[in-house]
Write an enzyme that holds these catalytic residues in place. Structure first.
Site, short mmCIF file in Angstrom:
data_model
loop_
_atom_site.label_atom_id
_atom_site.label_comp_id
_atom_site.label_asym_id
_atom_site.label_seq_id
_atom_site.Cartn_x
_atom_site.Cartn_y
_atom_site.Cartn_z
N ARG A 270 10.98 -7.11 4.68
CA ARG A 270 10.99 -5.69 4.99
C ARG A 270 11.61 -5.44 6.37
O ARG A 270 12.28 -4.44 6.60
CB ARG A 270 9.56 -5.14 4.95
CG ARG A 270 9.47 -3.64 5.16
CD ARG A 270 8.08 -3.12 4.94
NE ARG A 270 7.23 -3.35 6.09
CZ ARG A 270 5.93 -3.07 6.13
NH1 ARG A 270 5.33 -2.59 5.06
NH2 ARG A 270 5.23 -3.28 7.21
N ARG B 279 -0.83 -9.03 13.16
CA ARG B 279 -1.35 -7.94 12.32
C ARG B 279 -2.24 -8.48 11.21
O ARG B 279 -3.26 -7.89 10.87
CB ARG B 279 -0.19 -7.11 11.75
CG ARG B 279 0.39 -6.16 12.81
CD ARG B 279 1.77 -5.66 12.47
NE ARG B 279 1.79 -4.91 11.24
CZ ARG B 279 2.84 -4.84 10.43
NH1 ARG B 279 3.94 -5.50 10.72
NH2 ARG B 279 2.78 -4.13 9.35
N ARG C 182 11.61 -2.24 11.19
CA ARG C 182 10.44 -1.76 11.93
C ARG C 182 10.20 -2.65 13.15
O ARG C 182 10.28 -3.86 13.05
CB ARG C 182 9.21 -1.79 11.02
CG ARG C 182 8.91 -0.45 10.41
CD ARG C 182 7.79 -0.53 9.43
NE ARG C 182 6.54 -0.97 10.01
CZ ARG C 182 5.37 -0.86 9.38
NH1 ARG C 182 5.33 -0.33 8.16
NH2 ARG C 182 4.27 -1.29 9.94
N LYS D 37 0.82 -1.22 0.00
CA LYS D 37 0.00 0.00 0.00
C LYS D 37 0.85 1.27 0.00
O LYS D 37 0.57 2.19 -0.74
CB LYS D 37 -0.92 0.04 1.23
CG LYS D 37 -2.00 -1.01 1.25
CD LYS D 37 -3.02 -0.75 2.36
CE LYS D 37 -2.44 -0.78 3.75
NZ LYS D 37 -1.90 -2.09 4.18
N ARG E 245 -9.87 1.40 9.12
CA ARG E 245 -9.56 0.01 9.38
C ARG E 245 -10.61 -0.67 10.24
O ARG E 245 -10.51 -1.87 10.48
CB ARG E 245 -8.22 -0.09 10.10
CG ARG E 245 -7.00 -0.25 9.18
CD ARG E 245 -5.76 -0.04 10.03
NE ARG E 245 -4.65 -0.86 9.71
CZ ARG E 245 -3.48 -0.38 9.22
NH1 ARG E 245 -3.34 0.88 8.91
NH2 ARG E 245 -2.49 -1.19 9.03
#
Ligand code: AMP
Length: 199
Positions: free
Chosen positions: A127, A144, A133, A13, A88
């Site tokens: 990632r 998640r 992160r 996204k 969301r």
């Protein structure tokens, strides 16, 4: 142009939001990026949000809604915006409806980026190595994806019932996916134009 880019974590996204927003010359607004900037700056919002984010849970609606209402009231949103990662939850959909109605405007399209679960986990783990992160560990990634399936995936039907959704395959070359999204948005906006003409 008022767009929502929806899809599970890891579907791409953020990358696509920047490109599509540039095409329409509107700001790409990522609630995740805004939260991360607040965490980095240790603002009161960041301090409240951090524990939820690190656990893979959603930040409470009251905090998220207030942030989005404030952001959408900025002058750069007058011509439109692309929302990445909001709404969301069903409560956030209701809030966004209220914000849009207050400014006398409506959504043009909801683009849903799709990808299968295994590919998402691989991408997110990858990632994690690149970006580091704090919410990209395997357990948190699974959480998640679970929260997305429970809280956010149902919103797709809700927007589909309003005739706003376009589905795009999120696996492939970044440029090809951008082209697919652009074509999808064009389809939606021309559908809205013809609705307007036929009343
Ligand atoms: P993202 O970068 O969009 O994956 O967002 C990272 C994290 O920020 C999420 O896992 C949530 O903890 C939080 N977050 C971002 N957007 C929202 C939202 N609309 N509602 C609740 N929490 C959010």
């Amino acid at each position: 142009m008022r767009l929502i880019l929806m899809g599970p974590p890891g579907a791409g996204k953020g990358t696509q939001a920047a490109r599509v927003a540039a095409r329409y010359d509107v700001p790409a607004i990522s609630t995740g990026d805004i939260f991360r900037a607040n965490v980095a700056a240790a603002t009161p919002l960041g301090i409240s949000a951090k524990a939820y984010m690190d656990a893979g849970e959603y930040v409470p609606d009251e905090l998220t809604d207030a942030l989005v209402r404030d952001r959408l009231s900025q002058p750069d949103c007058e011509r439109g915006f692309l929302l990445d990662g909001y709404p969301r939850t069903t409560a956030q959909v209701t809030e966004l409806d209220a914000i849009l109605s207050d400014i006398g405007s409506r959504l043009d399209a909801v683009v849903v980026l799709e990808a299968d679960q295994q590919q998402l986990v691989e991408r997110l783990l990858n990632r994690a190595q690149v970006e580091g992160r704090s919410d990209d560990t395997e357990d948190v990634i699974r959480r998640r994806l679970e929260v997305y399936a429970q809280e956010t995936a149902p919103l797709i039907d809700l927007y589909a019932a309003r005739g706003l959704t376009e589905h795009v395959d999120g696996i492939g070359r970044v440029d090809d996916i951008t082209d697919l999204i652009n074509a999808a948005v064009d389809r939606r906006t021309s559908a809205l134009d013809s609705d307007a003409m036929t009343g």
